[in-house]
Scaffold this active site. Structure first.
Site, mmCIF file in Angstrom:
data_model
loop_
_atom_site.group_PDB
_atom_site.id
_atom_site.type_symbol
_atom_site.label_atom_id
_atom_site.label_comp_id
_atom_site.label_asym_id
_atom_site.label_seq_id
_atom_site.Cartn_x
_atom_site.Cartn_y
_atom_site.Cartn_z
ATOM 1 N N HIS A 273 0.810 -1.215 0.000
ATOM 2 C CA HIS A 273 0.000 0.000 0.000
ATOM 3 C C HIS A 273 0.848 1.273 0.000
ATOM 4 O O HIS A 273 1.953 1.281 0.548
ATOM 5 C CB HIS A 273 -0.894 0.025 1.243
ATOM 6 C CG HIS A 273 -2.035 -0.929 1.141
ATOM 7 N ND1 HIS A 273 -2.500 -1.641 2.220
ATOM 8 C CD2 HIS A 273 -2.790 -1.296 0.093
ATOM 9 C CE1 HIS A 273 -3.513 -2.403 1.836
ATOM 10 N NE2 HIS A 273 -3.709 -2.202 0.548
ATOM 11 N N LEU A 292 0.381 0.401 21.625
ATOM 12 C CA LEU A 292 -1.024 -0.005 21.770
ATOM 13 C C LEU A 292 -1.175 -0.887 23.008
ATOM 14 O O LEU A 292 -2.090 -0.710 23.824
ATOM 15 C CB LEU A 292 -1.485 -0.769 20.522
ATOM 16 C CG LEU A 292 -1.668 0.063 19.249
ATOM 17 C CD1 LEU A 292 -1.743 -0.840 18.015
ATOM 18 C CD2 LEU A 292 -2.942 0.919 19.329
#
Ligand code: ACO
Ligand code: LMR
Length: 612
Positions: A273, A292
């Site tokens: 991507h 996270l």
């Protein structure tokens, strides 16, 4: 619809770019979900306005096709979604038009490589208009049992396997569409299934972010477990961490950032991507997973552990009484497409017609069983090709050469003969080449060029029955039938037809036996007694030599020869040959820019009035 919902079971969508396959995939999804009505209500395709036919279950439906987004929106004020399947070159304008249309709430953009400047303009417009963009560079998303964008979820087998035809309790958001489909399966194995799954696309500037969708899932009471799959590059995860800390995200959230392998490369790696590259340390997958985890988000220690982590968290929710798993339902059975059913051997149907001479089914077209490239490699001429396609066999070379000779000598006979005259008149009346050719060919019949078949029949019958030639002439006279193949308007005993001479010479030299030619020459002797133009003409000569060729070749049975005579191969040969000359005359007239032909009135006897 609630603010956290983008789509439900009544959502109506417009589809930009007439692409039959994704349209059908969406309608098939609607059907297996038992939606009452198809989700696509209109297609937009500039220059193709009209209707598009598709299936809703077993029923064929028509979907209106419009030239412009504005027109489609006006006709379908209930449609709230534009699914934009345009290429990267054409995606921008329809997306912009849709974002400006009050009734459109969501625009899904599939194309990759849209210029960043355009994407940023669309994002700014969407924010201003309070609309949602999914994509660009996305397969879209699915609300299980309710609405599907394009190819999201993959093939129907996968939709069924991943139970996407009915809602579950898990909300998934992913950058990658491929990973989303993979996760759909994992989630189906480990939980009660997907409630909603969105792929935001892998561009540097996605129209909506992971967080945008997680916030919707947080607000959605049907979603109990949230999963987000991200990639290295960008800083989305830090926004998610912030939202978590601010208690905007309270539901159990499992996340994984793909791209931990990037650290083994000593340079910056661009993954599939556009947005998937980590320049800075904190944009790397490793760093983001760590951050996270530190913020209390559930992060497995590897992608391989994601499945067991999802299962554990789901079971925990049940154990703690925080949710009840949704019950399974059955999808509606989708009728098979006829072609697929045939492929699987599930249906059979009698064919409408049969062919035995050629095929275009394989890699290369064949004449008989011989690929055309072999025909060329073997140096086959037109006689051999006629052998393959008309007689269905490799003809002996004296036979195929005879056919070629017939074609060469009857290709044309000047402009005055019936066929050429008609073709010329038609061409001069402005008709195109093919129409003028047909006009010429239509003159071929019992008096002109098309006497070959009847000549074959009469000469064969009389010769086979040993009728003496003189008697044959008498019998025909009694019956009032002109002998086909005898007589010519200009050629005569004193002005012999050179073509007939050539044919006779060829037959006598190359065919083992020529009984039919001999019989016809005896008949000619008798008719020449009556008038000197009652020669064996070119049609008659072709006819008897065709019989001699068939008989002496040894390649045909008596039954086959009778069939050839009955069907009538001879006139076909003349039509084929004479087409060459007719086309020549037509092209000639066109080149000469000949005017409309009108027959001179002084050349017509006007015999009007009583008695006539
Ligand atoms: N068989 C027996 N007798 C014939 C034949 C024939 N094929 N053709 C003409 N005659 C007779 C006529 O009955 C007439 O006899 P009569 O004087 O006793 O009355 C006499 O010959 C003259 O007849 P016409 O009609 O004046 O002959 P015409 O020269 O006009 O005919 C034509 C020429 C049209 C070709 C004619 O011979 C005929 O129809 N032949 C059969 C069809 C045929 O073979 N056509 C192909 C020609 S070749 C080509 O087109 C490429
Ligand atoms: C031809 O081949 O067209 C001719 O034999 C017919 C004719 O009338 O001359």
């Amino acid at each position: 619809m609630k603010p956290y919902q983008l789509f439900d079971q009544d959502t109506q969508a417009l589809f930009y770019n007439l692409k039959a396959t994704p349209i059908q995939r969406m309608l098939d999804f609607d059907y297996v979900c038992r939606r009452k009505k198809p989700s696509i209500v209109g297609v937009i395709h500039p220059g193709r306005s009209g209707f598009h036919k598709a299936f809703f279950g077993a029923v064929e439906i028509v979907i209106p096709v419009y030239d412009r987004v504005g027109e489609a929106v006006r006709h379908h004020p209930q449609a709230s979604v534009l699914i934009n399947f345009a290429s990267f070159r054409s995606s921008f304008l329809p997306s912009k038009e849709a974002l400006l249309a009050p009734s459109i709430k969501v625009v899904a953009i599939v194309a990759e490589d849209i210029p960043q400047r355009q994407t940023r303009e669309l994002i700014a417009l969407a924010q201003q208009q309070k609309k949602t963009i999914i994509g660009p560079a996305t397969v879209g998303g699915i609300v299980a049992g309710k609405f599907r964008i394009g190819y999201a979820g993959g093939m129907m087998e996968n939709i069924i396997k991943a139970k996407l035809y009915r809602p579950g309790s898990v909300g998934l958001v992913s950058k990658s569409g491929g990973m989303m489909n993979e996760l759909f399966n994992i989630i189906a194995r480990t939980t009660d299934g997907i409630s909603e799954g969105i792929a935001i696309g892998g561009d540097t500037f996605p129209g909506s972010t992971l967080l945008d969708h997680l916030l919707r899932y947080e607000a959605n009471p049907n979603i109990h477990l949230m999963i987000a799959l991200s990639e290295l590059g960008g800083r989305d995860e830090y926004d998610i961490i912030k939202a978590r800390k601010e208690k905007k995200l309270t539901k159990p959230l499992i996340m994984w950032v793909v791209g931990t392998s990037a650290k083994i490369f000593p340079w910056e790696v661009q993954f599939g991507h556009a947005g998937a590259k980590a320049g800075k340390e904190e944009e790397g997958a490793e760093a983001k997973n760590k951050a996270l985890r530190a913020a209390g988000i559930i992060v497995p220690s590897s992608f391989a552990e994601l499945e067991s982590t999802i299962q554990e968290q789901f079971q925990k929710l049940i154990r703690e009484g925080k949710m009840k798993p949704k019950q399974d339902t059955q999808p509606a059975a989708l009728p098979l497409d006829y072609k697929d059913a045939v492929k699987k051997g599930l249906v059979r149907q009698a064919t409408s017609f049969t062919t035995t001479i050629s095929s275009d089914v394989g890699e290369e077209a064949t004449y008989g069983t011989m690929p055309i490239s072999d025909v060329v490699a073997k140096g086959y001429g037109i006689g051999e090709v006629i052998g393959l396609l008309w007689f269905k066999r490799k003809l002996p070379s004296n036979f195929s050469k005879f056919l070629e000779m017939c074609i060469v000598i009857t290709a044309d006979h000047g402009p005055a003969v019936s066929g050429a005259h008609n073709a010329i008149v038609a061409a001069r009346a402005g008709k195109d080449v093919v129409s003028s050719l047909c006009s010429g060919l239509l003159t071929i019949g019992p008096r002109f060029g098309g006497a070959i078949d009847d000549a074959c029949r009469y000469f064969k019958q009389a010769c086979d029955a040993h009728v003496p030639p003189v008697q044959f002439v008498e019998d025909m006279k009694k019956k009032g039938i002109l002998i086909p193949g005898i007589g010519h308007r200009v050629k005569s005993k004193r002005n012999p037809d050179k073509r007939v001479e050539l044919l006779k010479k060829y037959g006598l030299k190359h065919f083992a036996k020529t009984p039919y030619l001999h019989y016809a020459l005896e008949v000619e002797k008798a008719t020449l007694q009556k008038a000197e133009n009652l020669i064996l003409n070119v049609d008659g000569c072709i006819a008897v030599l065709l019989l001699d060729a068939l008989m002496s070749s040894g390649a045909f049975s008596i039954k086959e020869i009778d069939e050839i005579v009955q069907i009538g191969y001879g006139n076909a040969l003349f039509a084929l040959a004479r087409s060459i000359g007719l086309i020549g005359h037509i092209l000639d007239q066109k080149r000469l820019k000949s005017e409309l032909y009108r027959h001179p009135t002084e050349d017509i006897l006007y015999l009007l009035g009583e008695g006539n």
